[in-house]
Structure formats: C-alpha cells, structure tokens
Design a protein around this motif. Structure first.
Motif, PDB file in Angstrom:
ATOM      1  N   GLY A  68       0.772  -1.234   0.000  1.00  0.00           N
ATOM      2  CA  GLY A  68       0.000   0.000   0.000  1.00  0.00           C
ATOM      3  C   GLY A  68       0.802   1.282   0.000  1.00  0.00           C
ATOM      4  N   LYS A  69       2.116   1.171   0.149  1.00  0.00           N
ATOM      5  CA  LYS A  69       2.953   2.377   0.187  1.00  0.00           C
ATOM      6  C   LYS A  69       3.681   2.544  -1.144  1.00  0.00           C
ATOM      7  CE  LYS A  69       3.708   2.106   5.181  1.00  0.00           C
ATOM      8  NZ  LYS A  69       4.720   1.989   6.269  1.00  0.00           N
ATOM      9  N   GLN A  70       3.625   3.748  -1.694  1.00  0.00           N
ATOM     10  CA  GLN A  70       4.233   3.974  -2.997  1.00  0.00           C
ATOM     11  C   GLN A  70       5.756   4.041  -2.894  1.00  0.00           C
ATOM     12  OE1 GLN A  70       2.740   7.377  -5.117  1.00  0.00           O
ATOM     13  NE2 GLN A  70       3.977   6.983  -6.943  1.00  0.00           N
ATOM     14  N   ILE A  71       6.414   3.386  -3.840  1.00  0.00           N
ATOM     15  CA  ILE A  71       7.879   3.440  -3.914  1.00  0.00           C
ATOM     16  C   ILE A  71       8.275   4.716  -4.654  1.00  0.00           C
ATOM     17  CG2 ILE A  71       9.957   2.331  -4.836  1.00  0.00           C
ATOM     18  CD1 ILE A  71       8.566  -0.340  -4.622  1.00  0.00           C
ATOM     19  N   LYS A  72       9.078   5.521  -4.011  1.00  0.00           N
ATOM     20  CA  LYS A  72       9.524   6.781  -4.612  1.00  0.00           C
ATOM     21  C   LYS A  72      10.961   6.687  -5.136  1.00  0.00           C
ATOM     22  CE  LYS A  72       5.828   9.270  -3.464  1.00  0.00           C
ATOM     23  NZ  LYS A  72       4.949   9.896  -4.465  1.00  0.00           N
ATOM     24  N   GLN A  73      11.765   5.837  -4.483  1.00  0.00           N
ATOM     25  CA  GLN A  73      13.178   5.730  -4.855  1.00  0.00           C
ATOM     26  C   GLN A  73      13.443   4.362  -5.463  1.00  0.00           C
ATOM     27  OE1 GLN A  73      15.889   6.003  -1.567  1.00  0.00           O
ATOM     28  NE2 GLN A  73      17.713   5.891  -2.835  1.00  0.00           N
ATOM     29  N   PHE A  74      14.049   4.353  -6.662  1.00  0.00           N
ATOM     30  CA  PHE A  74      14.331   3.101  -7.351  1.00  0.00           C
ATOM     31  C   PHE A  74      15.835   2.852  -7.371  1.00  0.00           C
ATOM     32  CE2 PHE A  74      10.136   4.206  -8.799  1.00  0.00           C
ATOM     33  CZ  PHE A  74       9.489   2.987  -8.874  1.00  0.00           C
ATOM     34  N   SER A  75      16.261   1.864  -6.580  1.00  0.00           N
ATOM     35  CA  SER A  75      17.655   1.417  -6.558  1.00  0.00           C
ATOM     36  C   SER A  75      17.661   0.012  -5.981  1.00  0.00           C
ATOM     37  CB  SER A  75      18.523   2.337  -5.696  1.00  0.00           C
ATOM     38  OG  SER A  75      18.244   2.146  -4.328  1.00  0.00           O
ATOM     39  N   PRO A  76      18.658  -0.796  -6.310  1.00  0.00           N
ATOM     40  CA  PRO A  76      18.712  -2.151  -5.748  1.00  0.00           C
ATOM     41  C   PRO A  76      18.716  -2.159  -4.220  1.00  0.00           C
ATOM     42  CG  PRO A  76      20.199  -1.978  -7.623  1.00  0.00           C
ATOM     43  CD  PRO A  76      19.704  -0.593  -7.341  1.00  0.00           C
ATOM     44  N   ILE A  77      19.416  -1.215  -3.617  1.00  0.00           N
ATOM     45  CA  ILE A  77      19.472  -1.160  -2.147  1.00  0.00           C
ATOM     46  C   ILE A  77      18.100  -0.839  -1.576  1.00  0.00           C
ATOM     47  CG2 ILE A  77      20.428   0.096  -0.184  1.00  0.00           C
ATOM     48  CD1 ILE A  77      23.015   0.391  -1.777  1.00  0.00           C
ATOM     49  N   ALA A  78      17.395   0.144  -2.189  1.00  0.00           N
ATOM     50  CA  ALA A  78      16.059   0.513  -1.715  1.00  0.00           C
ATOM     51  C   ALA A  78      15.095  -0.661  -1.854  1.00  0.00           C
ATOM     52  CB  ALA A  78      15.548   1.716  -2.501  1.00  0.00           C
ATOM     53  N   ALA A  79      15.182  -1.389  -2.977  1.00  0.00           N
ATOM     54  CA  ALA A  79      14.310  -2.549  -3.187  1.00  0.00           C
ATOM     55  C   ALA A  79      14.587  -3.628  -2.150  1.00  0.00           C
ATOM     56  CB  ALA A  79      14.517  -3.098  -4.598  1.00  0.00           C
ATOM     57  N   GLN A  80      15.858  -3.847  -1.861  1.00  0.00           N
ATOM     58  CA  GLN A  80      16.247  -4.853  -0.868  1.00  0.00           C
ATOM     59  C   GLN A  80      15.682  -4.509   0.500  1.00  0.00           C
ATOM     60  OE1 GLN A  80      20.511  -5.424   0.555  1.00  0.00           O
ATOM     61  NE2 GLN A  80      20.362  -7.034  -0.992  1.00  0.00           N
ATOM     62  N   LYS A  81      15.737  -3.234   0.872  1.00  0.00           N
ATOM     63  CA  LYS A  81      15.212  -2.796   2.175  1.00  0.00           C
ATOM     64  C   LYS A  81      13.702  -2.979   2.264  1.00  0.00           C
ATOM     65  CE  LYS A  81      18.849   0.535   3.303  1.00  0.00           C
ATOM     66  NZ  LYS A  81      19.190   1.977   3.474  1.00  0.00           N
ATOM     67  N   LEU A  82      13.031  -2.933   1.112  1.00  0.00           N
ATOM     68  CA  LEU A  82      11.586  -3.130   1.086  1.00  0.00           C
ATOM     69  C   LEU A  82      11.201  -4.603   1.077  1.00  0.00           C
ATOM     70  CD1 LEU A  82      10.686  -0.363  -1.519  1.00  0.00           C
ATOM     71  CD2 LEU A  82       9.960  -0.413   0.886  1.00  0.00           C
ATOM     72  N   GLY A  83      12.198  -5.483   1.038  1.00  0.00           N
ATOM     73  CA  GLY A  83      11.930  -6.918   1.071  1.00  0.00           C
ATOM     74  C   GLY A  83      11.752  -7.549  -0.296  1.00  0.00           C
ATOM     75  N   ILE A  84      12.318  -6.914  -1.332  1.00  0.00           N
ATOM     76  CA  ILE A  84      12.217  -7.441  -2.697  1.00  0.00           C
ATOM     77  C   ILE A  84      13.531  -8.124  -3.059  1.00  0.00           C
ATOM     78  CG2 ILE A  84      11.897  -6.867  -5.134  1.00  0.00           C
ATOM     79  CD1 ILE A  84      10.343  -4.362  -4.130  1.00  0.00           C
ATOM     80  N   GLY A  85      13.464  -9.393  -3.401  1.00  0.00           N
ATOM     81  CA  GLY A  85      14.648 -10.146  -3.811  1.00  0.00           C
ATOM     82  C   GLY A  85      14.483 -10.658  -5.227  1.00  0.00           C
ATOM     83  N   ILE A  86      15.580 -10.757  -5.963  1.00  0.00           N
ATOM     84  CA  ILE A  86      15.519 -11.258  -7.342  1.00  0.00           C
ATOM     85  C   ILE A  86      16.635 -12.259  -7.575  1.00  0.00           C
ATOM     86  CG2 ILE A  86      16.860  -9.275  -8.204  1.00  0.00           C
ATOM     87  CD1 ILE A  86      15.189  -9.550 -10.842  1.00  0.00           C
ATOM     88  N   ILE A  87      16.292 -13.360  -8.221  1.00  0.00           N
ATOM     89  CA  ILE A  87      17.276 -14.363  -8.613  1.00  0.00           C
ATOM     90  C   ILE A  87      17.305 -14.369 -10.130  1.00  0.00           C
ATOM     91  CG2 ILE A  87      17.929 -16.792  -8.536  1.00  0.00           C
ATOM     92  CD1 ILE A  87      16.341 -17.021  -5.947  1.00  0.00           C
ATOM     93  N   TYR A  88      18.370 -13.822 -10.687  1.00  0.00           N
ATOM     94  CA  TYR A  88      18.501 -13.729 -12.135  1.00  0.00           C
ATOM     95  C   TYR A  88      18.864 -15.094 -12.712  1.00  0.00           C
ATOM     96  CZ  TYR A  88      18.548  -8.635 -11.601  1.00  0.00           C
ATOM     97  OH  TYR A  88      18.218  -7.333 -11.304  1.00  0.00           O
ATOM     98  N   GLN A  89      18.606 -15.244 -14.013  1.00  0.00           N
ATOM     99  CA  GLN A  89      18.942 -16.494 -14.707  1.00  0.00           C
ATOM    100  C   GLN A  89      20.434 -16.780 -14.605  1.00  0.00           C
ATOM    101  OE1 GLN A  89      17.447 -16.607 -18.685  1.00  0.00           O
ATOM    102  NE2 GLN A  89      18.161 -18.666 -19.078  1.00  0.00           N
ATOM    103  N   GLU A  90      21.260 -15.724 -14.702  1.00  0.00           N
ATOM    104  CA  GLU A  90      22.692 -15.853 -14.468  1.00  0.00           C
ATOM    105  C   GLU A  90      22.949 -15.485 -13.010  1.00  0.00           C
ATOM    106  OE1 GLU A  90      21.601 -13.773 -17.017  1.00  0.00           O
ATOM    107  OE2 GLU A  90      21.786 -15.282 -18.580  1.00  0.00           O
ATOM    108  N   PHE A  91      23.392 -16.444 -12.207  1.00  0.00           N
ATOM    109  CA  PHE A  91      23.549 -16.219 -10.775  1.00  0.00           C
ATOM    110  C   PHE A  91      24.558 -15.110 -10.486  1.00  0.00           C
ATOM    111  CE2 PHE A  91      22.584 -21.014 -10.311  1.00  0.00           C
ATOM    112  CZ  PHE A  91      21.232 -20.758 -10.481  1.00  0.00           C
TER     113      PHE A  91
END
Length: 507
Positions: A68-91
């Motif tokens: 419910g909270k809008q993301i204002k800042q887009f960066s890998p660190i900011a995403a990580q702090k929000l609890g977003i993880g990504i596993i790319y095809q190339e590890f």
C-alpha cells in the motif's frame, strides 16, 4: 488509489529507451503467498518490468506500491530494504567466496564493531539453509557446489533480508527433474510463509504445477491476467505470440547421406568420458540425451577440441582429426559448436551484431586480408533477414537484444563459417516458444540441405520431436542408441537413470 489487498501493485508502467518503448502502460499485481507467473516472448518486457521492481531501472512513468505504500526511490538497495529479492537467470554469486560469505555478502555479522563474526555467520547461514531443507557445506566455495545448490544459496541470500517478494527468472533452466522438484518444494514453503513469488519461465509444462495466477505480456503491453487453472497451454501460447503455433517440432525425415562424423572409443579422465562412440550422417539430426552431468557437453567439447582427450579417435569427412588440433583448426575443417551458455561462451556482448556474426569467419571472408565494410554489411544483413533477427540495426550491440535474438546471432555466426557439422548445445534454453519454433524450422532446413547436426537437449519432447536418432549418455558413457520411431520419454529416461541396460538392443 492503490488496492491495499495486494502485496505488490504496479500501475501503468512505461519504460522508454532510446528508440524503444520497452513497456507501454503495463499493470501487474501480486498477493501474499501467491506464485504469479509472468509470461511472454523474449523482448515482451518481462525482464524490464522486473528490473524496475528490483530497482535496477527507474520507470519513465507509472506507480509502484508495496503493501500500500508507494515506492519513490528506485535502486537495488532501496528494493532490498523493502523486502524485494531477485534471482537472475545468471547467478550473482561470488565464486571465490564461501557459501556463508555469499549469503551475508552485504551484511556480514560483526563483532567488536569491525571484525567479521565468522562463527556466527556460518551458524546463521546453516539455519537459513536448514529452513529450506538444504544440507549445504557453508564453508565450500560457491564455485565448488552444484548448480542446484547455487540456486538455493541465491534464495537463502534473499531470505536474510526480511523477504516479502521473490522474483525468480528461469529458475529451472539448468536443473534436472529431481532438482526441479526440490526447488518447487522450497517455493511451496516460501508460499506458506506468505512470501509472494513472481515466476518467469518458458517451460510451459511447469506452470500448472507451481503457479496460481498468470499475467501475459506481448510487445511491452499487458495482454491478459487469469487463474492458471483457467488457461491451457495452447491458449497461453496464442496469447504470448498472437497466433496459433502448431507442429512445433516439424521435421522432414529425408534419407540420411554419407557418414560425416565417426567418434571411436573417446575417453578423457579430466572430463569423465569413457569409451564413447557415435556416428552422424549427412542430413541427420542426432540427439544427445541424459541427465545433468551425464557427459553430453563434455563429449561435444572434446569433438570441437576445446577439451583434450587421451584415448580414441575422431574421424570427420573421412579424415582423422589429430589430438593436437585447436578449435580454430577444427572450425577450418568444417565443424561449429553453438555452446550452452550463449552469453559467456557464444557471444561478445560488448560488440555489435555485425561484429559477432563475422568474428569466426574473417579468414574465409577475407582470404587476402583486405577488409570490405560493404561485404560485411551484405553478409550480415542476409543472415539477419534469413534468421529473422529482430534488431534495429546490424550495428546494434548484442547485449541489448532479447535472448531469442541473441541465440539467432550465435547461429548466424556459425552458419557464416559454412560448417558441414553443426553442434547445438541446449539450443532453445531460456527462449520463448515462438523463437523455439523458428530455431527448429531452421535446424530442419539445415538437415534438409545436407548439414549434419548434433543436438544436446534436456527437454525430452525436443529430443524426440527433432532427432532422427537419440544417443543416451550416463556417467560419461554412451548407454544406447534409439531410432526415432522407438524413442519415448519413458525409454530414454530408463537408460538415463540406470533403469536400462548398457548397450541393450532396442525393443
């Protein structure tokens, strides 16, 4: 206003690159404890959308909400702090660091304010791996553990960051069926904890087993969103590509010609090959089947003289290929190898389409050492047209193309050498069903024109649908040869998994 019932909501996402509208007003949402499948052809916009969510890209316009909270800042660190993880095809593991060090790479436990608490780090790493029912040596280097365990380490990394959303991009592309089931068990446990999972895969057969909902993109636009149980495979394909795809494995089974390649009792202690023998004829597609680690890639690398061998011989077009030859000399003889990993082994991502296509053929294109820009342009443009490579220009950098188009550039590169034997190692791994059909059609036309083809594939429908004959390998040995009329998934697996007798006659 956003819908707070969603864990994640992306609204009207637009992403522009120079000359390209990669995303055009895309909507996407995710619920807690849900596996949401994201489908689309290569170039549909899936990766761009997920890179925005992971903070690698900033959207040109649109809104993204987490709980419910809008993301204002887009960066890998900011995403990580929000609890977003990504596993790319190339590890993204660091190969020379331990499993524990990789798991806690950016937040290692400290003692005395400045020293890494190694004991605590390994203890915590074991705890998170055990929570996934994984028994992995936390002291082992990341490069020393199997691919399946590397993937679990990637998941463990994400779990140490108060994970809420996990993005998985082609997670099963390098796994055996047993390892895939283990991964699915882990996904089900993450679901039970309320973690939302975005799952990207071109293996459509996996979707009913693991998915809850499905969103389809095409050409950067939202196409449809439905429950997985309400959508069949053919409907998925139609929505992905905008048309029906029938007779995916279309083959013209012409009589095979003269013997092109004969491998006799090839053995290598380093790569684990044990007295392997095969034959490939002109106009024939020979499939190599087996589980991960069976020795298929090791065999073709030895044929191509990338890897050495101690015993046996390779006879090509009636002439023995000496052990001392290097790959360049093997190319000159008329053999090409399209490798399993197109990005690290098949392409130079920093170079253009034109530069990649001609790089293995410069001696043949310019026997007098006099470069002609016009000739290069003509040759490359013809391959771009023939293979249907989608690129704004032959001067486009390959890194900016989709996976399917990158694979076509690799194919163009080796076709440019005018090879008589073409080896395809996992030719359709990580590419969409539309691009797969195009690759199959081109392989069929190559065989019809007298080229000899060896194809390695971990997808049994692909092996059965495209091969004239199937060789099955296990533990570095050739177990059996099966004619196409006798080839079934059950028979191939019985030989690959120790159920079949070595050298047994085909029933």
């Amino acid at each position: 206003m956003n819908d707070s019932s969603f864990l994640l909501e992306m609204k009207e996402i637009v992403k522009l690159f120079p000359g390209v509208r990669a995303l055009d007003g895309v909507d996407f949402n995710l619920k807690s404890g849900e596996v949401h499948i994201l489908l689309g052809e290569n170039g549909a916009g899936k990766s761009t959308l997920m890179k925005i969510l992971a903070g690698a890209y900033t959207p040109t316009s649109g809104e993204v909400f987490i709980e419910g909270k809008q993301i204002k800042q887009f960066s890998p660190i900011a995403a990580q702090k929000l609890g977003i993880g990504i596993i790319y095809q190339e590890f993204n593991l660091v190969p020379y660091l331990s499993v524990a060090e990789n798991i806690f790479l950016d937040h290692m436990p400290m003692k005395h304010g400045f020293m890494v608490d190694s004991k605590k780090m390994h203890l915590e790493a074991k705890k998170v791996l055990q929570s996934m029912n994984m028994n992995v040596d936390t002291h082992a280097l990341a490069s020393e553990i199997p691919v399946a365990q590397q993937q679990m380490v990637e998941v463990a990394k994400a779990l140490t960051h108060n994970l809420k959303v996990l993005i998985m991009d082609e997670p099963t592309s390098s796994l055996s069926s047993r390892e895939i089931e283990h991964l699915f068990e882990t996904i089900r446990r993450l679901k039970a904890k309320g973690i939302g999972i975005i799952y990207i895969s071109h293996r459509l057969q996996e979707i009913p087993e693991i998915g809850d909902r499905i969103t389809i993109l095409r050409d950067g636009q939202f196409v449809d969103n439905r429950m997985v149980k309400d959508m069949g495979t053919q409907e998925m394909i139609r929505l992905m590509v905008g048309r029906e795809i029938k007779d995916l494995y279309k083959r013209d089974y012409n009589p095979c010609g003269e013997l092109m390649l004969k491998v006799d009792n090839l053995s290598s202690k380093k790569s684990g090959l044990k007295d392997v023998s095969i034959e490939v004829h002109k106009g024939e597609i020979v499939g190599l089947a087996g589980l991960v680690g069976a020795g298929r890639t090791e065999l073709v690398r030895a044929i191509f003289h990338v890897d050495s061998f101690e015993k046996g011989q390779i006879i090509f077009k009636g002439k023995k290929l000496e052990k001392c030859l290097n790959p360049t000399e093997v190319i000159d003889c008329g053999i090409s190898l399209i490798p399993e990993d197109r990005k690290s082994q098949g392409l130079s991502l920093a170079l253009t389409v034109k530069e990649n296509v001609v790089m293995a053929s410069l001696d043949k294109l310019y026997p007098n050492k006099k470069i002609s820009e016009e000739k290069e342009k003509e040759v490359v443009s013809n391959y771009v047209k023939e293979l249907g490579i989608s690129t704004p220009s032959i001067n486009q950098h390959v890194k900016n193309l989709s996976g399917g188009n990158q694979q076509k550039v690799v194919l163009a590169k080796w076709l440019c050498t005018k090879a008589d034997l073409i080896i395809f190692d996992e030719p359709t791994r990580g590419i969409d069903v539309g691009a797969k059909g195009e690759i199959y059609s081109f392989m069929n036309s190559l065989a019809a024109n007298g080229k000899a083809i060896i194809m390695i594939s971990s997808e049994l429908p692909e092996i059965i649908g495209m091969s004239d004959r199937v060789y099955v390998m296990r533990d570095g040995k050739m177990i059996n040869s099966i004619d196409r009329k006798d080839a079934t998934q059950e028979l191939i697996l019985s030989y690959a998994m120790e159920g079949g007798r070595e050298g047994a006659d085909n029933e």
